[in-house]
Design a protein around this motif. Sequence first.
Motif, PDB file in Angstrom:
ATOM      1  N   LEU A 138      41.521  41.663  46.799  1.00 20.34           N
ATOM      2  CA  LEU A 138      41.927  40.289  47.089  1.00 20.34           C
ATOM      3  C   LEU A 138      43.426  40.236  47.415  1.00 20.34           C
ATOM      4  N   PRO A 139      43.855  39.290  48.226  1.00 21.91           N
ATOM      5  CA  PRO A 139      45.251  39.259  48.697  1.00 21.91           C
ATOM      6  C   PRO A 139      46.279  39.134  47.579  1.00 21.91           C
ATOM      7  N   GLN A 140      45.896  38.556  46.451  1.00 20.36           N
ATOM      8  CA  GLN A 140      46.850  38.409  45.354  1.00 20.36           C
ATOM      9  C   GLN A 140      47.393  39.752  44.867  1.00 20.36           C
ATOM     10  N   PHE A 141      46.607  40.814  45.078  1.00 15.53           N
ATOM     11  CA  PHE A 141      47.014  42.137  44.601  1.00 15.53           C
ATOM     12  C   PHE A 141      47.732  42.968  45.660  1.00 15.53           C
ATOM     13  N   CYS A 156      51.104  46.595  37.429  1.00 15.13           N
ATOM     14  CA  CYS A 156      51.276  45.534  38.434  1.00 15.13           C
ATOM     15  C   CYS A 156      49.994  44.714  38.532  1.00 15.13           C
ATOM     16  N   ARG A 157      48.871  45.386  38.627  1.00 16.53           N
ATOM     17  CA  ARG A 157      47.593  44.681  38.730  1.00 16.53           C
ATOM     18  C   ARG A 157      47.302  43.849  37.487  1.00 16.53           C
ATOM     19  N   GLU A 158      47.718  44.352  36.349  1.00 11.69           N
ATOM     20  CA  GLU A 158      47.525  43.575  35.122  1.00 11.69           C
ATOM     21  C   GLU A 158      48.382  42.315  35.129  1.00 11.69           C
ATOM     22  N   ARG A 159      49.610  42.420  35.635  1.00  9.93           N
ATOM     23  CA  ARG A 159      50.472  41.238  35.740  1.00  9.93           C
ATOM     24  C   ARG A 159      49.863  40.207  36.690  1.00  9.93           C
ATOM     25  N   VAL A 160      49.317  40.677  37.810  1.00 12.14           N
ATOM     26  CA  VAL A 160      48.673  39.768  38.761  1.00 12.14           C
ATOM     27  C   VAL A 160      47.479  39.081  38.099  1.00 12.14           C
ATOM     28  N   TRP A 161      46.703  39.842  37.361  1.00 16.97           N
ATOM     29  CA  TRP A 161      45.571  39.259  36.639  1.00 16.97           C
ATOM     30  C   TRP A 161      46.041  38.130  35.725  1.00 16.97           C
ATOM     31  N   ASN A 162      47.081  38.394  34.932  1.00 16.12           N
ATOM     32  CA  ASN A 162      47.556  37.397  33.974  1.00 16.12           C
ATOM     33  C   ASN A 162      48.098  36.150  34.675  1.00 16.12           C
ATOM     34  N   LYS A 168      41.390  31.150  35.119  1.00 14.05           N
ATOM     35  CA  LYS A 168      41.445  30.277  36.289  1.00 14.05           C
ATOM     36  C   LYS A 168      40.186  30.407  37.144  1.00 14.05           C
ATOM     37  N   ASN A 169      40.011  29.448  38.019  1.00 14.54           N
ATOM     38  CA  ASN A 169      38.923  29.489  38.997  1.00 14.54           C
ATOM     39  C   ASN A 169      39.531  29.869  40.337  1.00 14.54           C
ATOM     40  N   VAL A 170      39.130  31.024  40.856  1.00 15.03           N
ATOM     41  CA  VAL A 170      39.703  31.535  42.102  1.00 15.03           C
ATOM     42  C   VAL A 170      38.569  31.840  43.075  1.00 15.03           C
ATOM     43  N   GLY A 171      38.585  31.172  44.210  1.00  9.59           N
ATOM     44  CA  GLY A 171      37.565  31.418  45.215  1.00  9.59           C
ATOM     45  C   GLY A 171      36.152  31.152  44.733  1.00  9.59           C
ATOM     46  N   GLY A 172      36.017  30.175  43.845  1.00  2.00           N
ATOM     47  CA  GLY A 172      34.706  29.831  43.323  1.00  2.00           C
ATOM     48  C   GLY A 172      34.266  30.658  42.126  1.00  2.00           C
ATOM     49  N   MET A 173      35.075  31.639  41.718  1.00  2.00           N
ATOM     50  CA  MET A 173      34.772  32.476  40.561  1.00  2.00           C
ATOM     51  C   MET A 173      35.611  32.019  39.367  1.00  2.00           C
ATOM     52  N   ALA A 174      34.949  31.717  38.247  1.00  2.00           N
ATOM     53  CA  ALA A 174      35.649  31.323  37.029  1.00  2.00           C
ATOM     54  C   ALA A 174      35.905  32.570  36.187  1.00  2.00           C
ATOM     55  N   PRO A 176      37.474  34.508  32.806  1.00  2.00           N
ATOM     56  CA  PRO A 176      37.744  34.199  31.393  1.00  2.00           C
ATOM     57  C   PRO A 176      39.228  34.269  31.064  1.00  2.00           C
ATOM     58  N   ASN A 177      39.620  33.542  30.070  1.00  2.00           N
ATOM     59  CA  ASN A 177      40.984  33.601  29.558  1.00  2.00           C
ATOM     60  C   ASN A 177      41.061  34.760  28.570  1.00  2.00           C
ATOM     61  N   ASN A 178      41.047  35.949  29.109  1.00  2.00           N
ATOM     62  CA  ASN A 178      40.996  37.153  28.288  1.00  2.00           C
ATOM     63  C   ASN A 178      41.749  38.273  28.999  1.00  2.00           C
ATOM     64  N   ARG A 179      42.024  39.336  28.269  1.00  2.00           N
ATOM     65  CA  ARG A 179      42.760  40.468  28.817  1.00  2.00           C
ATOM     66  C   ARG A 179      42.014  41.123  29.970  1.00  2.00           C
ATOM     67  N   PHE A 180      42.782  41.667  30.915  1.00  2.72           N
ATOM     68  CA  PHE A 180      42.236  42.382  32.059  1.00  2.72           C
ATOM     69  C   PHE A 180      41.292  43.489  31.593  1.00  2.72           C
ATOM     70  N   SER A 181      41.729  44.240  30.580  1.00  2.00           N
ATOM     71  CA  SER A 181      40.934  45.363  30.089  1.00  2.00           C
ATOM     72  C   SER A 181      39.615  44.905  29.491  1.00  2.00           C
ATOM     73  N   ALA A 182      39.615  43.749  28.855  1.00  2.96           N
ATOM     74  CA  ALA A 182      38.392  43.258  28.218  1.00  2.96           C
ATOM     75  C   ALA A 182      37.399  42.709  29.234  1.00  2.96           C
ATOM     76  N   VAL A 183      37.886  42.133  30.312  1.00  2.00           N
ATOM     77  CA  VAL A 183      37.004  41.489  31.286  1.00  2.00           C
ATOM     78  C   VAL A 183      36.399  42.503  32.258  1.00  2.00           C
ATOM     79  N   PHE A 184      37.219  43.381  32.817  1.00  2.10           N
ATOM     80  CA  PHE A 184      36.723  44.285  33.865  1.00  2.10           C
ATOM     81  C   PHE A 184      36.492  45.722  33.407  1.00  2.10           C
ATOM     82  N   PHE A 185      36.966  46.070  32.211  1.00  5.69           N
ATOM     83  CA  PHE A 185      36.853  47.466  31.800  1.00  5.69           C
ATOM     84  C   PHE A 185      36.064  47.630  30.505  1.00  5.69           C
ATOM     85  N   GLN A 186      35.171  46.699  30.262  1.00  3.56           N
ATOM     86  CA  GLN A 186      34.306  46.745  29.084  1.00  3.56           C
ATOM     87  C   GLN A 186      32.888  46.384  29.548  1.00  3.56           C
TER      88      GLN A 186
END
Length: 313
Positions: A138-141, A156-162, A168-174, A176-186
């Motif tokens: 995604l362009p944010q990264f 850097c990617r973790e900072r962008v995530w935060n 937040k809701n981005v591009g229709g995807m909601a 979670p208000n959680n750490r990058f590691s917990a959301v995408f790496f678990q």
Amino acid sequence: MRRFLLTLLALAAFTLSTLVPVQAASVVPAGNRNVEQPAVPGASKRRTKAGKTTFDRKYAKVVRLLARDKKLISKIKSIAGQYGIAPIHMVGALVGEHTYNVDAYDRLQSYYVKAAAYSGDKFRFAYEGQSIQQLIALPQFADCASSSGSYELWTCRERVWNKSFRGKNVGGMAYPNNRFSAVFFQPFYAGQTFGLGQINPLTALELSDLVSRVSGYPKLDENDAGEVYASIMDPDKSLAYMAASIRMSIDEYRKIAGVDISGNPGITATLYNTGNPRERAYELKARGAGTLPEENYYGWLINDKLAELEALL
């Protein structure tokens, strides 16, 4: 004394090989800054209660494992030397993880058996059908693409995530208000850290360049979750990532905050527990010259038990 001199020589060699600038730094003295142990988080208490055990029992169990496994101690010493750190830092991190986060297996062989179950292509890093590859495209990264190495890239990617995705809701995807590691790496919600060293997959990706350079292991790919898990579940590789994490913390605190934490295993254990050494080093620097880092509950235990833990070596 001989072990101390060898450690100093290894540290000097590592510093020269990685081009970390040698500069004067305020030495953090040995021991705890807090007279009493800081409060242990409720989550750690609940995990321990659910396991029908206590912190004292878990501590005793991991110390017994280390005391009777001379081969493991030998590996710790060898790998610590490769990364230019004193082995007590690795012992402290192992003891802290298996006292407050997970219960140690009775035998090192159990970690090798467990590692085999995590190999293969059955895992992927994703959230709600969106793979990590799709997310970071995604362009944010985009600005992160120019990062000079794996640590810079993933922090850097973790900072962008935060900043742009967390909660937040981005591009229709909601998201979670959680750490990058917990959301995408678990991906299977079985815990966030794994193996003997209790390494987080995101942490492994951050340290991939350093581990590859020093230990010679292949660099990790976020699109091959199975290989990431195989690396952090395998005890030998896990020890390399553990040493790299500690080395990174020591270097970040020296470069950014101007403090030398290499003589205080309680501080390195604290950072092993909390993560984000670069961010925390900047926070320490912002508090002004002369400010010393403090141990948390996890690091406090290591400094408090230091004589007993050093005897294992």
